[in-house]
Design a protein around this motif. Structure first.
Motif, PDB file in Angstrom:
ATOM      1  N   GLU A 165       0.831  -1.207   0.000  1.00 11.96           N
ATOM      2  CA  GLU A 165       0.000   0.000   0.000  1.00 11.96           C
ATOM      3  C   GLU A 165       0.866   1.258   0.000  1.00 11.96           C
ATOM      4  O   GLU A 165       0.573   2.227  -0.701  1.00 11.96           O
ATOM      5  CB  GLU A 165      -0.935   0.020   1.211  1.00 11.96           C
ATOM      6  N   ASN A 166       1.932   1.223   0.781  1.00 13.52           N
ATOM      7  CA  ASN A 166       2.840   2.377   0.827  1.00 13.52           C
ATOM      8  C   ASN A 166       3.470   2.635  -0.536  1.00 13.52           C
ATOM      9  O   ASN A 166       3.670   3.787  -0.923  1.00 13.52           O
ATOM     10  CB  ASN A 166       3.927   2.170   1.877  1.00 13.52           C
ATOM     11  N   HIS A 167       3.763   1.575  -1.251  1.00 12.28           N
ATOM     12  CA  HIS A 167       4.341   1.717  -2.588  1.00 12.28           C
ATOM     13  C   HIS A 167       3.374   2.475  -3.506  1.00 12.28           C
ATOM     14  O   HIS A 167       3.774   3.394  -4.216  1.00 12.28           O
ATOM     15  CB  HIS A 167       4.671   0.348  -3.173  1.00 12.28           C
ATOM     16  N   GLN A 196       3.765   6.325  -5.112  1.00 10.60           N
ATOM     17  CA  GLN A 196       3.664   6.647  -6.542  1.00 10.60           C
ATOM     18  C   GLN A 196       2.706   7.815  -6.764  1.00 10.60           C
ATOM     19  O   GLN A 196       2.985   8.706  -7.564  1.00 10.60           O
ATOM     20  CB  GLN A 196       3.192   5.429  -7.329  1.00 10.60           C
ATOM     21  N   ILE A 197       1.591   7.815  -6.056  1.00 12.23           N
ATOM     22  CA  ILE A 197       0.613   8.906  -6.173  1.00 12.23           C
ATOM     23  C   ILE A 197       1.242  10.216  -5.709  1.00 12.23           C
ATOM     24  O   ILE A 197       1.134  11.249  -6.380  1.00 12.23           O
ATOM     25  CB  ILE A 197      -0.663   8.592  -5.356  1.00 12.23           C
ATOM     26  N   GLY A 238       2.484  15.362  -5.297  1.00 10.20           N
ATOM     27  CA  GLY A 238       3.118  16.091  -4.215  1.00 10.20           C
ATOM     28  C   GLY A 238       2.417  15.790  -2.894  1.00 10.20           C
ATOM     29  O   GLY A 238       1.332  15.214  -2.870  1.00 10.20           O
ATOM     30  N   MET A 239       3.019  16.199  -1.814  1.00  9.53           N
ATOM     31  CA  MET A 239       2.448  15.935  -0.494  1.00  9.53           C
ATOM     32  C   MET A 239       1.571  17.081  -0.001  1.00  9.53           C
ATOM     33  O   MET A 239       0.758  16.892   0.886  1.00  9.53           O
ATOM     34  CB  MET A 239       3.562  15.659   0.523  1.00  9.53           C
ATOM     35  N   LYS A 249      -1.394  12.240   3.881  1.00  7.86           N
ATOM     36  CA  LYS A 249      -1.838  11.915   5.244  1.00  7.86           C
ATOM     37  C   LYS A 249      -1.865  10.404   5.445  1.00  7.86           C
ATOM     38  O   LYS A 249      -1.385   9.890   6.458  1.00  7.86           O
ATOM     39  CB  LYS A 249      -3.232  12.482   5.505  1.00  7.86           C
ATOM     40  N   GLN A 250      -2.432   9.697   4.483  1.00  9.13           N
ATOM     41  CA  GLN A 250      -2.545   8.253   4.595  1.00  9.13           C
ATOM     42  C   GLN A 250      -1.170   7.591   4.555  1.00  9.13           C
ATOM     43  O   GLN A 250      -0.908   6.650   5.291  1.00  9.13           O
ATOM     44  CB  GLN A 250      -3.434   7.690   3.480  1.00  9.13           C
ATOM     45  N   TYR A 251      -0.300   8.095   3.702  1.00  6.59           N
ATOM     46  CA  TYR A 251       1.059   7.542   3.605  1.00  6.59           C
ATOM     47  C   TYR A 251       1.779   7.684   4.948  1.00  6.59           C
ATOM     48  O   TYR A 251       2.385   6.731   5.437  1.00  6.59           O
ATOM     49  CB  TYR A 251       1.846   8.242   2.496  1.00  6.59           C
ATOM     50  N   SER A 252       1.675   8.861   5.526  1.00  6.47           N
ATOM     51  CA  SER A 252       2.331   9.108   6.807  1.00  6.47           C
ATOM     52  C   SER A 252       1.814   8.141   7.884  1.00  6.47           C
ATOM     53  O   SER A 252       2.603   7.540   8.625  1.00  6.47           O
ATOM     54  CB  SER A 252       2.094  10.549   7.233  1.00  6.47           C
TER      55      SER A 252
END
Length: 115
Positions: A42-44, A48-49, A54-55, A73-76
């Motif tokens: 999922e992190n991968h 990519q997104i 951008g963050m 937010k979700q990645y973090s």
């Protein structure tokens, strides 16, 4: 690489790392191993997104107005969850190693007594 491929690769890697761990402990952490592989895949995808979007979104007319993207937010959050799972799995490995060392030391001591 697809999300599915990353999941399979991570699952295989973690299973290989845990193959020498006592079976009962390995069964105990089986779900965590699967969760770690899932979070890694999922992190991968999220990464990519984020690479594309951008963050942080910056207002075009007012650059001081900024907000994090939902994927950021979700990645973090997901990275933090992944770290907790990996730390837990690492703890199981360390305990297994410590027990192996204890067993080894007992055997050495027994050999010294008999020598």
């Amino acid at each position: 690489m697809s999300k599915s491929e990353i999941y399979k690769r991570e699952l295989s890697k973690l299973n290989e790392i845990f193959e020498d761990v006592e079976e009962s402990k390995r069964k105990l952490v089986e779900g965590l191993i699967e969760d770690a592989a899932f979070l890694r895949s999922e992190n991968h995808v999220l990464k990519q997104i984020i690479t594309q979007t951008g963050m942080v979104k910056v207002h075009p007319e007012h650059p001081e107005l900024q907000k994090p993207t939902e994927s950021a937010k979700q990645y973090s959050k997901s990275v933090k969850d992944y770290c907790v799972v990996i730390k837990t799995l690492s703890g199981v490995l360390m305990r297994n190693t410590a027990e192996d060392d204890e067993e080894y030391n007992k055997i050495l001591e027994e050999m010294r007594k008999n020598a």
